[in-house]
Design a protein around this motif. Sequence first.
Motif, short mmCIF file in Angstrom:
data_model
loop_
_atom_site.label_atom_id
_atom_site.label_comp_id
_atom_site.label_asym_id
_atom_site.label_seq_id
_atom_site.Cartn_x
_atom_site.Cartn_y
_atom_site.Cartn_z
N UNK A 196 30.84 0.90 34.70
CA UNK A 196 30.18 1.42 33.50
C UNK A 196 30.22 0.38 32.38
N UNK A 197 29.12 0.27 31.66
CA UNK A 197 29.07 -0.68 30.56
C UNK A 197 29.75 -0.11 29.33
N UNK A 198 30.41 -0.99 28.59
CA UNK A 198 31.03 -0.53 27.34
C UNK A 198 29.96 -0.19 26.30
N UNK A 199 28.80 -0.82 26.43
CA UNK A 199 27.73 -0.60 25.45
C UNK A 199 27.27 0.86 25.46
N UNK A 200 27.21 1.47 26.65
CA UNK A 200 26.72 2.83 26.77
C UNK A 200 27.83 3.85 27.01
N UNK A 201 29.08 3.41 26.97
CA UNK A 201 30.18 4.32 27.34
C UNK A 201 30.26 5.55 26.44
N UNK A 202 30.02 5.37 25.15
CA UNK A 202 30.10 6.52 24.24
C UNK A 202 29.04 7.56 24.59
N UNK A 203 27.82 7.11 24.90
CA UNK A 203 26.75 8.04 25.26
C UNK A 203 27.08 8.76 26.57
N UNK A 226 26.42 5.07 38.00
CA UNK A 226 26.13 5.32 39.42
C UNK A 226 24.90 6.19 39.59
N UNK A 227 24.62 7.02 38.60
CA UNK A 227 23.45 7.90 38.67
C UNK A 227 22.23 7.25 38.01
N UNK A 228 22.46 6.19 37.27
CA UNK A 228 21.33 5.54 36.58
C UNK A 228 20.66 4.49 37.47
N UNK A 229 21.43 3.88 38.34
CA UNK A 229 20.88 2.83 39.20
C UNK A 229 20.03 3.42 40.33
N UNK A 230 19.08 2.64 40.85
CA UNK A 230 18.37 3.09 42.06
C UNK A 230 19.36 3.24 43.21
N UNK A 231 18.95 3.99 44.23
CA UNK A 231 19.82 4.14 45.39
C UNK A 231 19.99 2.82 46.14
N UNK A 232 19.02 1.95 45.99
CA UNK A 232 19.12 0.61 46.59
C UNK A 232 18.84 -0.41 45.49
N UNK A 233 19.82 -0.67 44.61
CA UNK A 233 19.60 -1.62 43.52
C UNK A 233 19.46 -3.03 44.07
N UNK A 234 18.94 -3.91 43.26
CA UNK A 234 18.88 -5.31 43.66
C UNK A 234 20.21 -5.97 43.31
N UNK A 235 20.97 -6.35 44.32
CA UNK A 235 22.24 -7.04 44.10
C UNK A 235 21.94 -8.54 44.09
N UNK A 236 22.12 -9.17 42.94
CA UNK A 236 21.72 -10.57 42.80
C UNK A 236 22.74 -11.48 43.47
N UNK A 237 22.23 -12.57 44.01
CA UNK A 237 23.07 -13.55 44.69
C UNK A 237 23.33 -14.70 43.72
N UNK A 238 24.44 -14.66 43.03
CA UNK A 238 24.77 -15.68 42.05
C UNK A 238 25.28 -16.95 42.69
N UNK A 239 26.13 -16.81 43.70
CA UNK A 239 26.81 -17.95 44.30
C UNK A 239 25.84 -18.96 44.89
N UNK A 240 24.80 -18.49 45.57
CA UNK A 240 23.88 -19.41 46.22
C UNK A 240 23.11 -20.25 45.22
N UNK A 241 23.06 -19.79 43.97
CA UNK A 241 22.35 -20.54 42.93
C UNK A 241 23.32 -21.24 41.98
N UNK A 242 24.57 -21.33 42.40
CA UNK A 242 25.55 -22.05 41.61
C UNK A 242 25.92 -21.38 40.31
#
Length: 642
Positions: free
Chosen positions: A32-39, A49-65
């Motif tokens: 959970x983000x601290x920005x929206x935690x109060x809401x 967990x209810x805001x994200x799509x059921x299949x979110x896009x998980x970004x690949x950071x490592x392969x791009x350094x």
Amino acid sequence: MFESSRRALLGVVAVLLATPLFAAPSIPEPVESTFWSAEVQRGDLPPVAERLPRAPQVVDLESRGRTAGVQGGTLKTLVSHSKDIRQMVVYGYARLVGYDANYQLQPDILLSFENDGDKVFTLRLRPGHKWSDGAPFTSADFEYWWKDVANNELLSPSGPPDFLRVEGALPRVSFPDETTVIYEWDQPNPNFLATLALARPPFIYRPAHFLKQYHGDYADPAALAEAIEDVRARSWASLHNKLDNMYQFDNHELPTLQPWMNSSSGKKIRHLFVRNPYFHRLDPNGIQLPYIDVVEMEIVSPGLIAAKANAGETDLQARGLDFRDISILRKGEADGGNYRTLLWGNAVASQIAIYPNLNYNDPAWREVLRDVRVRRALSLAIDRDTINKALYFKLAKPGAMAVLPASQFFSQENRDAWALHDPEAANALLDEAGLTQRGADGIRLLPDGRPMELVIETAGERQEVENALQIITDDWRGIGVKLVMRPLDRDILRNRVYSGETMASVWYGWDNGIPRAYTSPAYVAPTDQVFFAWPKWGQYYQTNHEAGEAPDMAPAIRLMELLADWEHATDDEGRSAAWIEMLKIHADNVFAIGTLAEAPQPVVVNKRLRNVPEIALWAWDPGAHFGIHRPDEFYFAPDGTN
């Protein structure tokens, strides 16, 4: 809710959807983000967990350094016009499909897509994806745009956009279930997916739940009449179009799928964009992107951007900065500034290009400008080496307007065509064109006796343009041509060009100087008025022959034939052949007079800002400037970190 989607999706995706949310190893437990935690705690917003799509896009950071970051912080950036807040859509670069770092198309908002022979495109949405207001994002939003916006004569008098027409025929569009959209043509439309990835995308979907409130076919008549009266709109269609501004991004009530959403509509000096609580991307540690909570965009005078960057008043800046600003930026950096100055490559085909208007309203001048010998002479007379030395410290590459070495179609011959400084040859060409008479001041005379005073109109936004034109003024005087520079407001300039009132203008070269075989060559054919050399030919194509003028020069007609060849080609070999001949035609005909290319683009970056690439291209299309580099993955390191 998702039963129909399960039947339609591919087997591997169906397995994923059948498991508990985020149980798959590839999808981390969301944080959970601290920005929206109060809401969330108040119950005003569902947990992440209810805001994200059921299949979110998980970004690949490592392969791009890249490194995993932390949420938080406000990123400051500067623009010079109020309408430039639309850059948040450009930089956010959430697209149905988008380019990756290698300029290959990948699904983004979409879960996946299928392409059957460039004729049938099946778009698969992410189940559970939501708009920024929490409403479901489904095929109904595509259906609303197609049936109720694009094909509604009141909202879209010209019908659906041109990129959906293949030989004049529109596609068959169907919506089998809430996560599937199918576009189908009888003939190939190879540019369909690439168009969806543009810096300014066509948005073939709309937030139907929001806009139906203002649509005459759906809205309550009394409520709609009241809404029309409140804003003094002429009609419901006028009101709908005013609110339906997904690219302009100036209506904070309009839901979005971008990483940040506008929280400050209206005319302001500072606009704030806050993180989209329903954004579909997730980092490998389960942190919902974007990392940065708030983007603050300040509107300042164009001439102040470099000074404010030097003073540390922006965290990420390239727009509004030119090569000439590098010295002052580097000095500020050395004097203890809180930023670094990166030098990225520039993907435009020419830093400064002069466009003789072949559709100029003056018949005598039009005939002169259409003589290829005149355009070649004007190009040969320019001392590009002097411009390079004076403005770019010899770091740019002199030459005609041509694609860059990063493109598979680069040709040194095309770059050199009619671009090597040769005043003697230029004079001979003008004599050969019949412009032999001169006035007492040495300026050549047109056939009707008027002096050959070539008025070049500029947007007045780049000092380097005016400095280059000062050098060219002396070069052209040496061949008997008087250059008159006229600075104008950007919008006024464009309107004058489009209406044929401008003799010649100056702008950048082609935005995309790095085309590949899959890139549509439409922008090097007379299909759009934004190519300032042939605005009325472009209008003719864009309006389906209802406005403008039909191309009436053989090279331009051949460009249109080659564009059709590219569109009908079934392999890269055929597409490449069309590209190569089209670029050769441009080199021979000098439709635009290029000067220099590949001058470094300064990029100011806060020292604490992470994941900004050290080496990259600053490109409008493809790339959307910062967009392709995923600013949603940029983050601020903790205070005290260098």
